[in-house]
Design a protein around this motif. Structure first.
Motif, PDB file in Angstrom:
ATOM      1  N   GLN A 117      31.121  87.289  39.777  1.00  0.00           N
ATOM      2  CA  GLN A 117      32.355  86.768  39.195  1.00  0.00           C
ATOM      3  C   GLN A 117      33.390  86.447  40.276  1.00  0.00           C
ATOM      4  N   THR A 118      33.422  87.236  41.345  1.00  0.00           N
ATOM      5  CA  THR A 118      34.377  86.953  42.428  1.00  0.00           C
ATOM      6  C   THR A 118      34.059  85.629  43.112  1.00  0.00           C
ATOM      7  N   GLU A 119      32.776  85.306  43.236  1.00  0.00           N
ATOM      8  CA  GLU A 119      32.385  84.025  43.827  1.00  0.00           C
ATOM      9  C   GLU A 119      32.731  82.875  42.885  1.00  0.00           C
ATOM     10  N   ILE A 120      32.479  83.059  41.605  1.00  0.00           N
ATOM     11  CA  ILE A 120      32.816  82.049  40.603  1.00  0.00           C
ATOM     12  C   ILE A 120      34.324  81.794  40.610  1.00  0.00           C
ATOM     13  N   ALA A 121      35.095  82.866  40.644  1.00  0.00           N
ATOM     14  CA  ALA A 121      36.555  82.733  40.655  1.00  0.00           C
ATOM     15  C   ALA A 121      37.034  82.019  41.918  1.00  0.00           C
ATOM     16  N   ARG A 122      36.411  82.305  43.048  1.00  0.00           N
ATOM     17  CA  ARG A 122      36.803  81.646  44.297  1.00  0.00           C
ATOM     18  C   ARG A 122      36.504  80.158  44.237  1.00  0.00           C
ATOM     19  N   ILE A 123      35.339  79.783  43.702  1.00  0.00           N
ATOM     20  CA  ILE A 123      35.006  78.367  43.538  1.00  0.00           C
ATOM     21  C   ILE A 123      36.043  77.692  42.649  1.00  0.00           C
ATOM     22  N   ASP A 124      36.378  78.326  41.534  1.00  0.00           N
ATOM     23  CA  ASP A 124      37.377  77.754  40.627  1.00  0.00           C
ATOM     24  C   ASP A 124      38.725  77.571  41.323  1.00  0.00           C
ATOM     25  N   ARG A 125      39.139  78.572  42.131  1.00  0.00           N
ATOM     26  CA  ARG A 125      40.417  78.451  42.858  1.00  0.00           C
ATOM     27  C   ARG A 125      40.371  77.328  43.888  1.00  0.00           C
ATOM     28  N   LEU A 126      39.243  77.185  44.574  1.00  0.00           N
ATOM     29  CA  LEU A 126      39.107  76.090  45.535  1.00  0.00           C
ATOM     30  C   LEU A 126      39.227  74.742  44.833  1.00  0.00           C
ATOM     31  N   PHE A 127      38.539  74.587  43.719  1.00  0.00           N
ATOM     32  CA  PHE A 127      38.633  73.338  42.957  1.00  0.00           C
ATOM     33  C   PHE A 127      40.059  73.104  42.464  1.00  0.00           C
ATOM     34  N   ALA A 128      40.677  74.129  41.902  1.00  0.00           N
ATOM     35  CA  ALA A 128      42.036  73.986  41.378  1.00  0.00           C
ATOM     36  C   ALA A 128      42.993  73.542  42.480  1.00  0.00           C
TER      37      ALA A 128
ATOM     38  N   ALA B 155      33.651  86.123  49.331  1.00  0.00           N
ATOM     39  CA  ALA B 155      34.490  86.416  48.161  1.00  0.00           C
ATOM     40  C   ALA B 155      34.204  87.780  47.543  1.00  0.00           C
ATOM     41  N   ASP B 156      32.947  88.208  47.570  1.00  0.00           N
ATOM     42  CA  ASP B 156      32.607  89.498  46.964  1.00  0.00           C
ATOM     43  C   ASP B 156      32.694  90.647  47.962  1.00  0.00           C
ATOM     44  N   GLY B 157      33.171  90.354  49.174  1.00  0.00           N
ATOM     45  CA  GLY B 157      33.362  91.394  50.170  1.00  0.00           C
ATOM     46  C   GLY B 157      32.109  91.780  50.939  1.00  0.00           C
ATOM     47  N   VAL B 158      30.991  91.120  50.637  1.00  0.00           N
ATOM     48  CA  VAL B 158      29.730  91.435  51.306  1.00  0.00           C
ATOM     49  C   VAL B 158      29.084  90.131  51.757  1.00  0.00           C
ATOM     50  N   LEU B 159      28.845  90.000  53.052  1.00  0.00           N
ATOM     51  CA  LEU B 159      28.141  88.831  53.569  1.00  0.00           C
ATOM     52  C   LEU B 159      26.658  89.174  53.638  1.00  0.00           C
ATOM     53  N   ARG B 160      25.888  88.530  52.795  1.00  0.00           N
ATOM     54  CA  ARG B 160      24.449  88.774  52.755  1.00  0.00           C
ATOM     55  C   ARG B 160      23.729  87.783  53.659  1.00  0.00           C
ATOM     56  N   ASP B 161      22.563  88.188  54.134  1.00  0.00           N
ATOM     57  CA  ASP B 161      21.788  87.351  55.045  1.00  0.00           C
ATOM     58  C   ASP B 161      21.495  85.980  54.437  1.00  0.00           C
ATOM     59  N   GLU B 162      21.166  85.943  53.133  1.00  0.00           N
ATOM     60  CA  GLU B 162      20.848  84.685  52.472  1.00  0.00           C
ATOM     61  C   GLU B 162      22.035  83.725  52.515  1.00  0.00           C
ATOM     62  N   GLU B 163      23.227  84.271  52.322  1.00  0.00           N
ATOM     63  CA  GLU B 163      24.431  83.452  52.337  1.00  0.00           C
ATOM     64  C   GLU B 163      24.747  82.951  53.742  1.00  0.00           C
ATOM     65  N   ALA B 164      24.694  83.834  54.716  1.00  0.00           N
ATOM     66  CA  ALA B 164      24.971  83.438  56.101  1.00  0.00           C
ATOM     67  C   ALA B 164      23.971  82.387  56.563  1.00  0.00           C
ATOM     68  N   ASP B 165      22.706  82.570  56.190  1.00  0.00           N
ATOM     69  CA  ASP B 165      21.669  81.610  56.559  1.00  0.00           C
ATOM     70  C   ASP B 165      21.945  80.243  55.952  1.00  0.00           C
ATOM     71  N   LEU B 166      22.323  80.209  54.684  1.00  0.00           N
ATOM     72  CA  LEU B 166      22.586  78.938  54.028  1.00  0.00           C
ATOM     73  C   LEU B 166      23.773  78.228  54.671  1.00  0.00           C
ATOM     74  N   VAL B 167      24.855  78.938  54.930  1.00  0.00           N
ATOM     75  CA  VAL B 167      26.031  78.313  55.556  1.00  0.00           C
ATOM     76  C   VAL B 167      25.664  77.777  56.934  1.00  0.00           C
ATOM     77  N   THR B 168      24.928  78.539  57.702  1.00  0.00           N
ATOM     78  CA  THR B 168      24.522  78.107  59.037  1.00  0.00           C
ATOM     79  C   THR B 168      23.638  76.874  58.967  1.00  0.00           C
ATOM     80  N   ARG B 169      22.691  76.865  58.042  1.00  0.00           N
ATOM     81  CA  ARG B 169      21.807  75.699  57.881  1.00  0.00           C
ATOM     82  C   ARG B 169      22.581  74.462  57.466  1.00  0.00           C
ATOM     83  N   VAL B 170      23.532  74.616  56.550  1.00  0.00           N
ATOM     84  CA  VAL B 170      24.334  73.475  56.106  1.00  0.00           C
ATOM     85  C   VAL B 170      25.183  72.948  57.264  1.00  0.00           C
ATOM     86  N   ALA B 171      25.787  73.852  58.017  1.00  0.00           N
ATOM     87  CA  ALA B 171      26.601  73.431  59.161  1.00  0.00           C
ATOM     88  C   ALA B 171      25.751  72.657  60.165  1.00  0.00           C
TER      89      ALA B 171
END
Length: 129
Positions: free
Chosen positions: A33-44, A100-116
């Motif tokens: 939910q914290t990630e969903i809320a952050r996406i919504d705030r970014l869009f807003a 956003a959820d206070g925890v950086l998981r490997d899957e997330e860091a990997d995806l951001v790095t790959r996209v960059a």
């Protein structure tokens, strides 16, 4: 609020950015939910949307994400569609959602790095906030 937060995203970036944000939030199989809320705030903020319109846009991106191609292909498309400044803002937004959820998981860091990397954003240009 950072300088990147004060710059509006272009409409060209909206679809790709939304799909990438949703994909990132789902990367660890815990669409929090914290990630969903952050996406919504970014869009807003970046699109001057009220909370309901931001949530509706996110829901559309959720549906598109299921049909979108591989992440690397999407990131390469972003490179061809947007100037560097726009791509850096998208990578910054991806980091914001991943944290956003206070925890950086490997899957997330990997995806951001790959996209960059696939979108041609140099590591030194990325701002993690």
């Amino acid at each position: 609020m950072s300088q990147a937060d004060n710059i509006r995203w272009t409409e060209d970036a909206q679809g790709a950015m939304g799909v990438l944000l949703v994909r990132l939030a789902r990367a660890d199989a815990n669409y929090a939910q914290t990630e969903i809320a952050r996406i919504d705030r970014l869009f807003a903020h970046h699109y001057d949307l009220n909370p309901v319109a931001a949530a509706k846009l996110r829901a559309e991106c959720e549906a598109q994400e299921k049909q979108a191609g591989p992440t690397d292909d999407l990131a390469r498309a972003v490179q061809g569609l947007m100037p560097m400044e726009q791509r850096v803002r998208i990578i910054t937004a991806l980091w914001q959602v991943s944290l956003a959820d206070g925890v950086l998981r490997d899957e997330e860091a990997d995806l951001v790095t790959r996209v960059a990397e696939a979108s041609g954003v140099p590591r030194g240009d990325i701002v993690v906030e």
